[in-house]
Scaffold this motif. Structure first.
Motif, short mmCIF file in Angstrom:
data_model
loop_
_atom_site.label_atom_id
_atom_site.label_comp_id
_atom_site.label_asym_id
_atom_site.label_seq_id
_atom_site.Cartn_x
_atom_site.Cartn_y
_atom_site.Cartn_z
N ASP A 100 -6.68 21.13 19.12
CA ASP A 100 -7.52 21.22 17.92
C ASP A 100 -7.38 22.57 17.23
OD1 ASP A 100 -8.45 18.63 18.21
OD2 ASP A 100 -10.20 19.26 19.37
N GLU A 101 -7.29 23.63 18.02
CA GLU A 101 -7.12 24.96 17.46
C GLU A 101 -5.76 25.11 16.77
OE1 GLU A 101 -7.71 27.63 20.72
OE2 GLU A 101 -9.64 26.71 21.20
N ILE A 102 -4.74 24.53 17.37
CA ILE A 102 -3.40 24.57 16.77
C ILE A 102 -3.41 23.82 15.44
CG2 ILE A 102 -1.01 23.81 17.04
CD1 ILE A 102 -1.38 24.31 20.08
N GLU A 103 -4.03 22.64 15.43
CA GLU A 103 -4.11 21.86 14.19
C GLU A 103 -4.85 22.63 13.10
OE1 GLU A 103 -5.79 17.59 12.52
OE2 GLU A 103 -6.17 18.17 14.59
N THR A 104 -5.94 23.27 13.45
CA THR A 104 -6.70 24.07 12.48
C THR A 104 -5.86 25.21 11.94
OG1 THR A 104 -8.76 23.52 13.62
CG2 THR A 104 -8.80 25.44 12.18
N ASP A 105 -5.11 25.87 12.81
CA ASP A 105 -4.26 26.97 12.40
C ASP A 105 -3.15 26.49 11.46
OD1 ASP A 105 -3.39 29.73 12.49
OD2 ASP A 105 -1.74 29.04 13.78
N ILE A 106 -2.54 25.36 11.79
CA ILE A 106 -1.48 24.82 10.95
C ILE A 106 -2.04 24.45 9.57
CG2 ILE A 106 0.05 22.82 10.62
CD1 ILE A 106 0.48 22.88 13.69
N ASN A 107 -3.18 23.76 9.56
CA ASN A 107 -3.78 23.38 8.28
C ASN A 107 -4.15 24.60 7.45
OD1 ASN A 107 -3.61 20.58 8.58
ND2 ASN A 107 -5.52 20.49 9.71
N HIS A 108 -4.68 25.62 8.10
CA HIS A 108 -5.03 26.85 7.38
C HIS A 108 -3.79 27.47 6.73
CE1 HIS A 108 -6.83 30.72 6.47
NE2 HIS A 108 -5.85 31.30 7.14
N ASN A 109 -2.72 27.58 7.50
CA ASN A 109 -1.49 28.19 6.97
C ASN A 109 -0.84 27.34 5.89
OD1 ASN A 109 -1.01 30.79 8.37
ND2 ASN A 109 -1.28 29.50 10.16
N LEU A 110 -0.91 26.04 6.02
CA LEU A 110 -0.35 25.17 4.98
C LEU A 110 -1.12 25.31 3.67
CD1 LEU A 110 0.48 21.91 6.95
CD2 LEU A 110 2.10 23.53 5.94
#
Length: 66
Positions: free
Chosen positions: A35-45
Motif C-alpha cells: 500500500d505504501e509503494i502504491e501511494t508513493d507511485i501515485n504521488h510521483n505520477l
C-alpha cells in the motif's frame, strides 16, 4: 450503428508463465508495504506533467492569421 468495444479481448501470451515467474510475481505483490509503494507511485505520477505530443503544432490554430 454504434460499435461496442469489448474490453475483455486481449492478445494471447507468446509464452506461458513458468513456476519461477509465478513465484516472482507472488513475491512482488505479497509485500506488507504494498500500500505504501502504491501511494508513493501515485504521488510521483501526479507530479509528472504529460509529455507533449510532438506531432501536434500548438500554434496550429493561429496558422490562418499568420
Amino acid at each position: 450503428m454504434k460499435s461496442q468495444i469489448n474490453l475483455q479481448v486481449h492478445a494471447p501470451s507468446l509464452t506461458s508463465f513458468r513456476q519461477r515467474d509465478w513465484k516472482a510475481l507472488i513475491e512482488l505483490f505479497d509485500r506488507e508495504d504494498c500500500d505504501e509503494i502504491e501511494t508513493d507511485i501515485n504521488h510521483n505520477l501526479r507530479l509528472m506533467t504529460p509529455e507533449p505530443c510532438w506531432e501536434d503544432d500548438p500554434f496550429d490554430f493561429l496558422r490562418e492569421y499568420l
